[in-house]
Design a protein around this motif. Sequence first.
Motif, PDB file in Angstrom:
ATOM      1  N   GLU A  57      13.513   8.081  -4.258  1.00 12.79           N
ATOM      2  CA  GLU A  57      12.870   9.263  -4.834  1.00 12.79           C
ATOM      3  C   GLU A  57      11.646   8.878  -5.659  1.00 12.79           C
ATOM      4  O   GLU A  57      10.645   9.610  -5.696  1.00 12.79           O
ATOM      5  N   ARG A  58      11.684   7.713  -6.273  1.00  6.15           N
ATOM      6  CA  ARG A  58      10.573   7.273  -7.117  1.00  6.15           C
ATOM      7  C   ARG A  58       9.426   6.663  -6.313  1.00  6.15           C
ATOM      8  O   ARG A  58       8.322   6.502  -6.839  1.00  6.15           O
ATOM      9  N   LEU A  59       9.695   6.302  -5.050  1.00  7.54           N
ATOM     10  CA  LEU A  59       8.672   5.643  -4.233  1.00  7.54           C
ATOM     11  C   LEU A  59       7.975   6.580  -3.248  1.00  7.54           C
ATOM     12  O   LEU A  59       7.125   6.134  -2.478  1.00  7.54           O
ATOM     13  N   ARG A  60       8.324   7.848  -3.255  1.00 13.61           N
ATOM     14  CA  ARG A  60       7.784   8.776  -2.261  1.00 13.61           C
ATOM     15  C   ARG A  60       6.266   8.909  -2.374  1.00 13.61           C
ATOM     16  O   ARG A  60       5.700   8.892  -3.462  1.00 13.61           O
ATOM     17  N   ILE A  61       5.614   9.018  -1.199  1.00  8.41           N
ATOM     18  CA  ILE A  61       4.175   9.243  -1.125  1.00  8.41           C
ATOM     19  C   ILE A  61       3.925  10.510  -0.324  1.00  8.41           C
ATOM     20  O   ILE A  61       4.808  11.022   0.357  1.00  8.41           O
ATOM     21  N   ASP A  89       8.600   9.914   3.847  1.00  9.50           N
ATOM     22  CA  ASP A  89       7.825   9.874   2.606  1.00  9.50           C
ATOM     23  C   ASP A  89       7.698   8.461   2.043  1.00  9.50           C
ATOM     24  O   ASP A  89       6.929   8.233   1.107  1.00  9.50           O
ATOM     25  N   LEU A  90       8.437   7.515   2.574  1.00 10.89           N
ATOM     26  CA  LEU A  90       8.380   6.147   2.065  1.00 10.89           C
ATOM     27  C   LEU A  90       7.232   5.339   2.663  1.00 10.89           C
ATOM     28  O   LEU A  90       6.821   4.327   2.087  1.00 10.89           O
ATOM     29  N   PHE A  91       6.695   5.776   3.826  1.00 10.40           N
ATOM     30  CA  PHE A  91       5.704   4.954   4.538  1.00 10.40           C
ATOM     31  C   PHE A  91       4.421   5.745   4.794  1.00 10.40           C
ATOM     32  O   PHE A  91       4.474   6.936   5.128  1.00 10.40           O
ATOM     33  N   ARG A 100       0.840  -1.177   0.000  1.00  7.42           N
ATOM     34  CA  ARG A 100       0.000   0.000   0.000  1.00  7.42           C
ATOM     35  C   ARG A 100       0.878   1.230   0.000  1.00  7.42           C
ATOM     36  O   ARG A 100       1.761   1.391   0.815  1.00  7.42           O
ATOM     37  N   SER A 101       0.655   2.150  -0.908  1.00  8.22           N
ATOM     38  CA  SER A 101       1.552   3.292  -1.079  1.00  8.22           C
ATOM     39  C   SER A 101       0.938   4.603  -0.657  1.00  8.22           C
ATOM     40  O   SER A 101       1.495   5.650  -0.892  1.00  8.22           O
ATOM     41  N   SER A 102      -0.237   4.566  -0.034  1.00 12.15           N
ATOM     42  CA  SER A 102      -0.829   5.816   0.427  1.00 12.15           C
ATOM     43  C   SER A 102      -1.670   5.549   1.648  1.00 12.15           C
ATOM     44  O   SER A 102      -2.148   4.446   1.868  1.00 12.15           O
ATOM     45  N   PRO A 103      -1.901   6.553   2.494  1.00 15.35           N
ATOM     46  CA  PRO A 103      -2.715   6.351   3.670  1.00 15.35           C
ATOM     47  C   PRO A 103      -4.138   6.022   3.294  1.00 15.35           C
ATOM     48  O   PRO A 103      -4.642   6.460   2.271  1.00 15.35           O
ATOM     49  N   ARG A 104      -4.833   5.273   4.152  1.00 11.17           N
ATOM     50  CA  ARG A 104      -6.173   4.824   3.824  1.00 11.17           C
ATOM     51  C   ARG A 104      -7.189   5.954   3.916  1.00 11.17           C
ATOM     52  O   ARG A 104      -8.248   5.889   3.347  1.00 11.17           O
ATOM     53  N   SER A 105      -6.884   7.015   4.648  1.00 10.94           N
ATOM     54  CA  SER A 105      -7.808   8.130   4.770  1.00 10.94           C
ATOM     55  C   SER A 105      -7.465   9.195   3.758  1.00 10.94           C
ATOM     56  O   SER A 105      -6.330   9.341   3.345  1.00 10.94           O
ATOM     57  N   THR A 106      -8.448   9.966   3.329  1.00 15.54           N
ATOM     58  CA  THR A 106      -8.232  11.038   2.365  1.00 15.54           C
ATOM     59  C   THR A 106      -8.541  12.401   2.947  1.00 15.54           C
ATOM     60  O   THR A 106      -8.289  13.409   2.311  1.00 15.54           O
ATOM     61  N   THR A 108      17.691  12.406   5.259  1.00 16.86           N
ATOM     62  CA  THR A 108      17.244  11.048   5.562  1.00 16.86           C
ATOM     63  C   THR A 108      15.848  11.033   6.167  1.00 16.86           C
ATOM     64  O   THR A 108      15.000  10.211   5.803  1.00 16.86           O
ATOM     65  N   GLY A 109      15.589  11.946   7.102  1.00 19.65           N
ATOM     66  CA  GLY A 109      14.273  11.995   7.729  1.00 19.65           C
ATOM     67  C   GLY A 109      13.176  12.303   6.738  1.00 19.65           C
ATOM     68  O   GLY A 109      12.103  11.678   6.757  1.00 19.65           O
TER      69      GLY A 109
END
Length: 446
Positions: free
Chosen positions: A428-432, A366-368, A4-10, A360-361
């Motif tokens: 960089e390509r996986l950032r959410i 942005d990865l999770f 899952r690449s984005s939070p479940r809430s919008t 790094t932070g």
Amino acid sequence: MTQRSSPRSTAPVHVSSKDARRIAGAAFVGTALEWYDYFLFGTAAALVFNRLFFTDLDATAATLAAFATFGVGFAARPIGAFVFGIIGDRFGRRPALLVTIVMIGVATGLIGVLPDYLAVGVAAPVMLAILRLVQGLAVGGEWGGAVTIAVEHAPIEKRARYAALVQIGSPVGTLLSSSAFALVLLLPAEAFDAWGWRLPFLGAFPLLAVALYIRFKVEESPVFTQLVQQEERVKVPALQVFTKAWGRLLVAIAAALLGVGGFYLMTTFVVSYGSNTLGVDRGVMVNATLVAAVLQIPMTIFSGRLAERFGPGRMTLFGALLTAAAAFPLFWLIDTQNPIGIIAAVSIGILLITLAYAVTGALLTDLFPPHLRYSGVALGYNLAGAISGFLPLIATAFLASSGNQSWSAALLLVAVSLITAVGGLIGERLRIRDAVVTADTERSPA
């Protein structure tokens, strides 16, 4: 790497720059104390513990034993990340941060009252290892929580700068710990060995009181508050990181490796190499890390701002490639045994590593997605730390096997740098992104 690449809430989370600055400042203060406590051990491992806690061993074996004890703290960090990740993702970022800061402050202060080997024998290194273990558990939860709460209070477009502010805790911690040791090294050798080295550790107690007071004023993350309201927390988030976000976790480990491991190669290992192998005065080696820490502060801010323009993954890639290119020249400069050359080499090495470390932070958060963020960030950073903690030990072993030739340590730094370069490129390509509304924007005309 499917997960899952984005939070479940919008629903958007409301944040403001004013709150972001205040929370990031509080996170920085606590993190500075954490790194002060943690870095003290690294310097003492190179200058004190090898002589006072492993007395029955020859010089090389004692140094290896001291660095092995140093590495125990890193081995414990993933366990701390797992435990405090559960607390941070299920019960809140704030309570996890309060527990970790007390643990590391108390453990560090107690090191200052430990008897040495001549007083109690083998019990001395055993107690030292136990307290180092407690330090590692606490740091395993501290950094991930500090950067998570700072980022989740910040506007999306300014997250990199506030994440970088937390990273300044590292050079400030280095500055404080190196300054403390530089001062006590002015004492006569007998006084330093008898009681002088203990003073920096005992200083952790009053610093803990100040940091704890500031941390109590930190509000819970608005992103976590939304997770609670919408019942989106999971029971064991760390397990979901391993099963559903394992690809992102591997990228996080790779991206964080240079910032942690490269730093310890250029500080802890270089201090030991310069003083024990090259015969350079211990004060020169400690002062080199001191100068580097001062220069690292503006570089951290600068790199954080650049990340807002180019992306934290690209900055990680850039910093890692520059470090790899400079590794051999830096160690050649150290080998001159010239104090100015050594200070320049350590400073340049740390500055290049900081290009990656400062962001790094921002990259890891942005990865999770939010419901896995504390666990994911903490595990990624601290699994990298578990590897990094043994790099001074590995570098020392390489040095011995190569006949004290520094090319072996330089080659190790190149390898670490290239791993991080790959992490930055993929990361960089996986950032959410979270859904965030900035209060400052809401008040301005549409």
